[in-house]
Design an enzyme around this catalytic site. Structure first.
Site, PDB file in Angstrom:
ATOM      1  N   TYR B 108       0.832  -1.204   0.000  1.00  0.00           N
ATOM      2  CA  TYR B 108       0.000   0.000   0.000  1.00  0.00           C
ATOM      3  C   TYR B 108       0.868   1.255   0.000  1.00  0.00           C
ATOM      4  O   TYR B 108       1.904   1.293   0.677  1.00  0.00           O
ATOM      5  CB  TYR B 108      -0.870   0.051   1.262  1.00  0.00           C
ATOM      6  CG  TYR B 108      -2.050  -0.874   1.260  1.00  0.00           C
ATOM      7  CD1 TYR B 108      -3.250  -0.506   0.659  1.00  0.00           C
ATOM      8  CD2 TYR B 108      -1.984  -2.110   1.889  1.00  0.00           C
ATOM      9  CE1 TYR B 108      -4.356  -1.345   0.693  1.00  0.00           C
ATOM     10  CE2 TYR B 108      -3.084  -2.967   1.922  1.00  0.00           C
ATOM     11  CZ  TYR B 108      -4.262  -2.561   1.317  1.00  0.00           C
ATOM     12  OH  TYR B 108      -5.354  -3.400   1.350  1.00  0.00           O
ATOM     13  N   TYR B 147      -0.952 -10.108   0.453  1.00  0.00           N
ATOM     14  CA  TYR B 147       0.145  -9.657   1.313  1.00  0.00           C
ATOM     15  C   TYR B 147      -0.018 -10.256   2.709  1.00  0.00           C
ATOM     16  O   TYR B 147      -1.122 -10.608   3.126  1.00  0.00           O
ATOM     17  CB  TYR B 147       0.211  -8.124   1.368  1.00  0.00           C
ATOM     18  CG  TYR B 147      -1.036  -7.459   1.902  1.00  0.00           C
ATOM     19  CD1 TYR B 147      -1.231  -7.281   3.274  1.00  0.00           C
ATOM     20  CD2 TYR B 147      -2.008  -6.992   1.031  1.00  0.00           C
ATOM     21  CE1 TYR B 147      -2.379  -6.670   3.758  1.00  0.00           C
ATOM     22  CE2 TYR B 147      -3.163  -6.378   1.505  1.00  0.00           C
ATOM     23  CZ  TYR B 147      -3.340  -6.224   2.869  1.00  0.00           C
ATOM     24  OH  TYR B 147      -4.479  -5.627   3.336  1.00  0.00           O
ATOM     25  N   ARG B 157      -3.540 -11.910   3.407  1.00  0.00           N
ATOM     26  CA  ARG B 157      -4.817 -11.413   2.898  1.00  0.00           C
ATOM     27  C   ARG B 157      -5.002 -11.846   1.452  1.00  0.00           C
ATOM     28  O   ARG B 157      -4.086 -11.715   0.642  1.00  0.00           O
ATOM     29  CB  ARG B 157      -4.878  -9.869   2.917  1.00  0.00           C
ATOM     30  CG  ARG B 157      -4.936  -9.170   4.254  1.00  0.00           C
ATOM     31  CD  ARG B 157      -6.077  -9.540   5.186  1.00  0.00           C
ATOM     32  NE  ARG B 157      -7.373  -9.859   4.623  1.00  0.00           N
ATOM     33  CZ  ARG B 157      -8.300  -8.999   4.235  1.00  0.00           C
ATOM     34  NH1 ARG B 157      -8.081  -7.707   4.311  1.00  0.00           N
ATOM     35  NH2 ARG B 157      -9.477  -9.400   3.766  1.00  0.00           N
ATOM     36  N   HIS B 160      -7.653  -8.074  -2.659  1.00  0.00           N
ATOM     37  CA  HIS B 160      -8.935  -7.417  -2.403  1.00  0.00           C
ATOM     38  C   HIS B 160      -8.853  -5.938  -2.702  1.00  0.00           C
ATOM     39  O   HIS B 160      -7.788  -5.327  -2.641  1.00  0.00           O
ATOM     40  CB  HIS B 160      -9.379  -7.620  -0.945  1.00  0.00           C
ATOM     41  CG  HIS B 160      -8.452  -6.999   0.045  1.00  0.00           C
ATOM     42  ND1 HIS B 160      -7.311  -7.627   0.484  1.00  0.00           N
ATOM     43  CD2 HIS B 160      -8.464  -5.796   0.668  1.00  0.00           C
ATOM     44  CE1 HIS B 160      -6.672  -6.848   1.339  1.00  0.00           C
ATOM     45  NE2 HIS B 160      -7.344  -5.717   1.456  1.00  0.00           N
ATOM     46  N   HIS B 162     -10.790  -2.464  -1.346  1.00  0.00           N
ATOM     47  CA  HIS B 162     -11.718  -1.881  -0.367  1.00  0.00           C
ATOM     48  C   HIS B 162     -12.703  -0.974  -1.098  1.00  0.00           C
ATOM     49  O   HIS B 162     -12.305  -0.197  -1.966  1.00  0.00           O
ATOM     50  CB  HIS B 162     -10.953  -1.043   0.658  1.00  0.00           C
ATOM     51  CG  HIS B 162      -9.977  -1.817   1.486  1.00  0.00           C
ATOM     52  ND1 HIS B 162     -10.281  -2.304   2.736  1.00  0.00           N
ATOM     53  CD2 HIS B 162      -8.700  -2.191   1.259  1.00  0.00           C
ATOM     54  CE1 HIS B 162      -9.232  -2.929   3.243  1.00  0.00           C
ATOM     55  NE2 HIS B 162      -8.247  -2.878   2.361  1.00  0.00           N
TER      56      HIS B 162
END
Lengths: 206, 242
Positions: B108, B147, B157, B160, B162
């Site tokens: 991120y 990640y 995870r 995905h 959000h």
């Protein structure tokens, strides 16, 4: 078999996670991408009424500040009118009544500037005391938490408020009252939110 | 005449509860007392309204909205598209949809993310758009990477994106995550498994949509989102009362 109901089902919530700022407040995540981020100016320049500031801290069950929380505020203007086509009445040009609030990543402290909302007509004509609706998301919160902020200098209106009076335990009503403290020109209200533990804030299933 | 009334009660049997022990952070961040049930008033029926002045047309194109001129982020180019509907199956028009995600390596662009996968200089990782009159939205982006995260020692995870949704009333406010068909990490994820209902989990998995792909260019996934529906007030007193 009887006929089937054809309703769809609401999509399930998932946590906003620790990096919610990337999507909703990218400046706080550390980069500049949009011409204008949304929700930083709740009342706009033309709003009537008293200019106020609200500050607080969200803490977890151990009393530690939640530093990655994000709050959204939704409020009426000083006349008790929401900026929404279904609410009769007019709001001032530039008044949206919605804000996004992020924390100081070091301390967890948050704050926002707005105008004090007026009383809002509630169900069956019962007047609701001035309040700001809050929605709270963070890592570890699976579905956004709804609460309301009321004002300590509205004791009479608060005593008659149909929502505060729904809370059976009188002591818990106090968790929804922001405390006024005049500092300088702008009145400051303090509103700490406890997700868990002693004096846990009241949250609503709306 | 039928007028719009309250929102249908949220079906909490399909929504994650606050306390989910396998997602450890929820343990100290979940209220212990029961939520107080509140019938809708104007404060819940209304919500913020957004317009095209609030955003730029490029905001829904994550391939371009942070890239250097002539460059593009690394990763599998995808279109994520679908409709925002209410529980009555009606389109939710003109509503703000915001999205954020990791880059193709699972990193991120956030000052608090320290994962060793590199930042992509051409990828910001966020976008926003308004639904059209049919409730339709789309984003162009790269498929995010999986990640690791600190929960159990070895949690990953699933890929995905959000998604943040408004609807027309504050009671519809929703944040969710969109997963991708065929990802074996979905079933193993403690965050996915906060949801107590298998069908509700499947509803979060976007499906490969070959019809919407752009041949030789971009693959597509379809992800519809459902917000709470509203009653028609047939005979009752109006919500505002008198």
């Amino acid at each position: 078999m009887p006929q089937e109901l054809s309703y769809l089902k609401e999509t399930a919530s998932q946590t906003a996670g620790p990096y919610v700022h990337i999507g909703l407040a990218p400046g706080a995540a550390g980069f500049d991408i949009y011409k204008r981020e949304l929700g930083w100016d709740i009342a706009g320049p033309n709003a009537k009424g008293e200019r106020i500031r609200i500050e607080g801290l969200v803490t977890d069950g151990m009393g530690s500040p939640i530093k990655d929380v994000l709050l959204e505020a939704w409020q009426a203007n000083a006349d008790g009118i929401y900026a929404h086509p279904e609410h009769p009445g007019e709001v001032e040009k530039g008044f949206r009544g919605w804000g996004r609030v992020i924390t100081d990543f070091e301390t967890g402290e948050w704050g926002f500037d707005t105008v004090k909302p007026g009383p809002v007509m509630g169900r069956h004509g019962a007047m609701m005391a001035p309040h700001i609706n809050l929605w709270i998301v963070a890592r570890g919160i699976n579905i956004g938490l709804n609460t309301r902020l009321y004002f300590s200098d509205e004791a009479e209106a608060n005593a008659a408020d149909p929502v505060l009076n729904l809370i059976e335990w009188e002591r818990r009503r106090g968790t929804l009252i922001a405390h006024r403290d005049q500092q300088g020109d702008v009145p400051l209200y303090r509103f700490d939110i406890k997700l868990q533990g002693e004096d846990e804030t009241v949250f609503f299933d709306i | 005449m039928r007028t719009q009334g309250e929102f249908y009660q949220r079906d909490r049997t399909r929504q994650p509860p606050g306390l989910t022990r396998d997602y450890k952070t929820s343990v100290s961040r979940s209220p212990q007392y029961a939520l107080i049930s509140l019938q809708n008033s104007a404060s819940e029926i209304t919500g913020p309204v957004f317009g095209h002045d609030d955003i730029d047309p490029i905001d829904n194109d994550l391939l371009l909205n942070y890239a250097q001129p002539g460059q593009s982020p690394i990763g599998e180019r995808i279109i994520l598209h679908g409709r925002v509907l209410d529980e009555n199956g009606r389109p939710v028009r003109g509503t703000l949809v915001e999205a954020w995600q990791a880059n193709a390596g699972g990193r991120y662009r956030h000052k608090k993310d320290t994962y060793l996968a590199p930042i992509d200089p051409n990828f910001g990782g966020c976008g926003r758009t308004l639904t059209d009159d049919e409730g339709y939205y789309y984003f162009r982006t790269v498929k995010p990477g999986a990640y690791p995260w600190r929960n159990w020692v070895n949690n990953w995870r699933p890929a995905h994106i959000h998604m943040s949704l408004f609807g027309t009333g504050f009671a519809q406010r929703l944040i969710t995550q969109c997963y991708f068909e065929g990802d074996p990490l979905i079933a193993k994820c403690p965050i996915v498994n906060t949801i107590p209902d298998d069908e509700a989990i499947e509803q979060l998995i976007a499906r490969l949509d070959l019809n919407a792909t752009i041949p030789l260019d971009t693959i597509a996934y379809k992800f519809d989102i459902v917000l709470r529906g509203r009653r028609s007030t047939l005979f009752e007193n109006r919500l505002e009362g008198n």
